[in-house]
Design a protein around this motif. Structure first.
Motif, PDB file in Angstrom:
ATOM      1  N   ALA A 162     -15.374   3.708   9.652  1.00 15.75           N
ATOM      2  CA  ALA A 162     -15.049   2.878   8.491  1.00 15.75           C
ATOM      3  C   ALA A 162     -15.637   3.478   7.228  1.00 15.75           C
ATOM      4  N   SER A 163     -16.787   4.131   7.352  1.00 17.80           N
ATOM      5  CA  SER A 163     -17.409   4.832   6.233  1.00 17.80           C
ATOM      6  C   SER A 163     -17.663   6.265   6.641  1.00 17.80           C
ATOM      7  N   ALA A 219     -11.557   5.937  -0.310  1.00 19.35           N
ATOM      8  CA  ALA A 219     -10.676   4.898   0.226  1.00 19.35           C
ATOM      9  C   ALA A 219     -11.398   3.559   0.283  1.00 19.35           C
ATOM     10  N   GLU A 220     -12.642   3.585   0.722  1.00 24.42           N
ATOM     11  CA  GLU A 220     -13.425   2.355   0.828  1.00 24.42           C
ATOM     12  C   GLU A 220     -13.667   1.736  -0.549  1.00 24.42           C
ATOM     13  N   ALA A 272     -13.261   9.011   3.071  1.00 27.44           N
ATOM     14  CA  ALA A 272     -13.694   7.677   3.476  1.00 27.44           C
ATOM     15  C   ALA A 272     -14.310   6.920   2.309  1.00 27.44           C
ATOM     16  N   GLU A 308       0.848  -1.197   0.000  1.00 28.74           N
ATOM     17  CA  GLU A 308       0.000   0.000   0.000  1.00 28.74           C
ATOM     18  C   GLU A 308       0.881   1.243   0.000  1.00 28.74           C
ATOM     19  N   VAL A 333      -4.319   7.954   4.390  1.00 25.31           N
ATOM     20  CA  VAL A 333      -5.040   7.041   3.508  1.00 25.31           C
ATOM     21  C   VAL A 333      -4.021   6.058   2.949  1.00 25.31           C
ATOM     22  N   GLY A 341      -9.056   0.427   0.083  1.00 27.82           N
ATOM     23  CA  GLY A 341      -8.013   0.934   0.958  1.00 27.82           C
ATOM     24  C   GLY A 341      -8.519   1.195   2.363  1.00 27.82           C
ATOM     25  N   GLN A 342      -7.720   1.926   3.120  1.00 24.20           N
ATOM     26  CA  GLN A 342      -8.027   2.260   4.499  1.00 24.20           C
ATOM     27  C   GLN A 342      -7.732   3.734   4.738  1.00 24.20           C
ATOM     28  N   TRP A 343      -8.291   4.279   5.816  1.00 26.78           N
ATOM     29  CA  TRP A 343      -7.948   5.636   6.209  1.00 26.78           C
ATOM     30  C   TRP A 343      -8.098   5.754   7.714  1.00 26.78           C
ATOM     31  N   GLY A 344      -7.526   6.799   8.287  1.00 25.92           N
ATOM     32  CA  GLY A 344      -7.621   6.975   9.722  1.00 25.92           C
ATOM     33  C   GLY A 344      -7.035   8.299  10.174  1.00 25.92           C
TER      34      GLY A 344
END
Length: 261
Positions: free
Chosen positions: A120-121, A140-141, A137, A100, A168, A145-148
């Motif tokens: 998550a969303s 990425a979804e 979000a 990633e 991300v 992928g992911q984000w935070g």
């Protein structure tokens, strides 16, 4: 492997080598286009699809705009020139089985995850700034992928300042990262982690190693290195990272360190 200010022409090579490429962003609208251009160049050279690249550029615009709007609270200037506290763009690779590209925008604004959680969303994020998070979000979804969001510390400037990192991680094609040329033992592995943490202003580190494992003690946190893996207990449970992901391990550990503070 610490964050360094690298020209665009060498950024992708540095990312491939396992480094985190960090760029300071001036508090001007032009920084948004500069960040988009840097991210697009690296993502394209890593072989990401045109759709993913376009999504990542949109995400970068949202992240950068938010940082420029909220992130100048701890700007440090000497002689009228900023020397610490500017927002920063970070790029690095993580993962071997599922590589990633991690794109992070850091600013010195107060960490706000307790008030605005990173879901998550993005559909349950409300408010004017929440619309930007909804875009991040959703994209990425959709890209797998992911984000935070987490507390962190700056990489650049004359001081290491606390703040907020929004990130991300989107999948990239293989092969994208230069492989480790040799096995890295516990002593060297824990030493690399210590170097990265110290470069971010984390003190009170005590490290020791035996032939089979190594341990690093931080205030309120202990990190082990066993069988090629960093292991620690985070606020969400047991966490781990492979030896090749020391940059990402350091970032996660700094987040835990800042939460404890």
């Amino acid at each position: 492997m610490s964050g360094t200010l690298i020209g665009l022409e060498t950024a992708t090579a540095a990312v491939r080598s396992g480094a985190c490429v960090a760029s300071a962003m001036a508090l001007t609208p032009a920084s948004v286009s500069d960040a988009r251009r840097r991210v697009r160049t690296v993502a394209e050279e890593l072989g990401m699809s045109s759709t993913l690249v376009d999504d990542l550029v949109v995400i970068t615009s949202e992240l950068t705009t938010n940082a420029l709007r909220h992130g100048g609270g701890r700007l440090v200037c000497h002689g009228g020139r900023p020397v610490a506290g500017l927002p920063e763009l970070w790029l690095y690779l993580r993962g071997s089985k599922r590589p990633e590209l991690v794109t992070t925008v850091f600013d010195t604004g107060d960490f706000w995850a307790s008030a605005v959680p990173a879901p998550a969303s993005g559909r349950d994020v409300i408010g004017e700034d929440g619309r930007g998070l909804q875009i991040i979000a959703a994209l990425a979804e959709a890209a797998g992928g992911q984000w935070g969001v987490h507390p962190s510390r700056s990489r650049l400037g004359e001081q290491r300042l606390a703040g907020t990192a929004v990130w991300v991680a989107l999948p990239v094609s293989e092969p994208v990262r230069l492989p480790l040329t040799r096995a890295v033992g516990p002593d060297e592995s824990i030493g690399r982690l210590v170097e990265l943490l110290r470069s971010r202003g984390v003190g009170g580190l005590i490290a020791r190693a035996t032939g089979q494992e190594a341990v690093l003690s931080l205030p309120r946190l202990t990190v082990w290195f066993r069988q090629g893996t960093y292991i620690w207990q985070g606020t969400t449970g047991r966490l781990s990272a492979d030896a090749g992901d020391v940059v990402d391990a350091a970032e996660q550990i700094i987040a835990e360190y800042e939460r404890a503070r």
